[in-house]
Design an enzyme around this catalytic site. Sequence first.
Site, PDB file in Angstrom:
ATOM      1  N   GLU A 164       7.435   5.413  -1.913  1.00 41.04           N
ATOM      2  CA  GLU A 164       5.958   5.334  -1.865  1.00 41.04           C
ATOM      3  C   GLU A 164       5.515   6.352  -0.824  1.00 41.04           C
ATOM      4  O   GLU A 164       5.663   6.117   0.373  1.00 41.04           O
ATOM      5  CB  GLU A 164       5.506   3.928  -1.458  1.00 41.04           C
ATOM      6  CG  GLU A 164       6.096   2.788  -2.284  1.00 41.04           C
ATOM      7  CD  GLU A 164       5.647   2.796  -3.723  1.00 41.04           C
ATOM      8  OE1 GLU A 164       4.614   3.427  -4.026  1.00 41.04           O
ATOM      9  OE2 GLU A 164       6.341   2.205  -4.552  1.00 41.04           O
ATOM     10  N   CYS A 201      -2.692   5.185   2.772  1.00 37.87           N
ATOM     11  CA  CYS A 201      -2.291   6.254   1.841  1.00 37.87           C
ATOM     12  C   CYS A 201      -3.294   6.459   0.719  1.00 37.87           C
ATOM     13  O   CYS A 201      -3.405   7.547   0.194  1.00 37.87           O
ATOM     14  CB  CYS A 201      -0.916   5.941   1.276  1.00 37.87           C
ATOM     15  SG  CYS A 201      -0.824   4.257   0.727  1.00 37.87           S
TER      16      CYS A 201
END
Length: 474
Positions: free
Chosen positions: A248, A282
Amino acid sequence: MNFDVRQLIGGHWQKGARTENLRDKYTGEVVGRVHCADGAQVDAAVSGVDRAQSAGPLAPPERQRILAEASRLVDERREELIAGMVCEAGFTRADASGEVNRAIETLRLSGEEAVRLVGDMVPMEGAPGGLGRIGFTMRVPVGVVCAITPFNSPLNTVAHKVGPAIAAGNSVVLKPSLQTPATAEGLVDILLTAGMPAERIALVHGPGETVGPWLLDDPRIRFYTFTGSTAVGEAISRGAGLRRTQLELGSLSSTVICEDADLDTAVAKCVAGAYRKAGQVCTSVQRLYVHRSVADQVTEGLLSAVAELAAGDPRDPQTSVGPLIAESEARRVESWVRSAAASGAVVEAGGERVGSVVTPTVLTGVEPDMQVMCQEVFGPVLTLQAYEDLDAAMREINATPYGLSAGIFTADLGRGLRAARELEMGSVHINETSSSRVDLMPYGGVKASGSGKEGPRYAAREMTEERLISITTG
Ligand code: NAD
């Protein structure tokens, strides 16, 4: 606070080969120390969990019970966890509470998956050579899973790695960010209290540049689950070789507001999605594309909402935007804003820095080659651009190297679905920002944002091997 953050190696809490200072991210004060591993301790940590795993996995109901109890204990110990994150991560109380609430869900959902992991029936007789045969798959644990986690989600991202790994019957070695190790230690302690056998989980600390390669060089680790920057993700992918990974990584996330959107709702959600955790998320809304016909109205709404956001001491209940993880990061963000302004961008709000706090910033008049547009800011900066043509805006969004998540606000579901089909992302949210996440959903990026899926159901499946079994009946 006086942290003495330990490691869990071979089933015992242990001191490190050396220690590093742990600092309060707002005041910069030393608030304790972190015990860091050397190569021998990393080796012992992996040996311990590998030995435990070779005795076979925990039974699924036991995994479920441990994770459900851990979820309950996170709730019971919420104040301690919140205080720890406010200090070591610099989160406001609201951001830290969000981490706690979500980790409670993530662990609970992971527990449910422990008793739901199933394979498939395989219709063997459907192909020549399969007549008289029955086939099915079963999901077996991969073995030892290594979780490497970032600073910006010190509790819930750790839960998203460790929870599914345990649910799938694996043992775990956890290496959290050196910036936020105390929260990870708290979660491991909770798991032990919940009944997780101490020899089946290890916790090691240290700088990623040294501890990371030791972990990657150990062939007993069968799976790496990593959240962090794209550069480190690439190093992990290289180091893992043929072993499996779930990565990720970074992003540069966009949200679109169309002319028919509910503008008040869209603006409120964009403000939350751009400045939560001081933009250190993010999926944070870094690029906002607004249809030209509503751009003035959106800009005005955005600026009046941003004017209400107080930046500063995360312990002050009035503060909405706390510090960045380090003053050096705040200086970087400040310099990117200054450089954009020097190249013609308009600083509509914010752009100031005091210590490690950057005030919530809105930029217009941005160009594609400015750092604030083409690199991940990971700070409280939103760029706003007016667009005429949705297709052109989507082409620009797809032109970034990343593909984690995008949002589009529109009353026209057909248009939203077309965008969802065309945007090259792991997720597209209609009438939410790029920063929308519900912890049970599959979550992960494409392109430079990574591969593999988080979300307890999906991650637990990834952390198994699917083994085919066939029976010839006659
Ligand atoms: P980082 O990549 O610097 O560090 C992440 C972890 O990797 C830390 O534990 C670090 O110690 C370790 N590490 C560093 N070098 C290593 C190496 N060579 N080998 C192995 N491990 C190593 O990231 P960060 O600064 O902690 O977090 C910010 C980044 O994380 C941003 O880029 C952000 O986009 C990304 N992120 C992505 C997601 C997502 O879901 N896609 C979620 C949160 C954060």
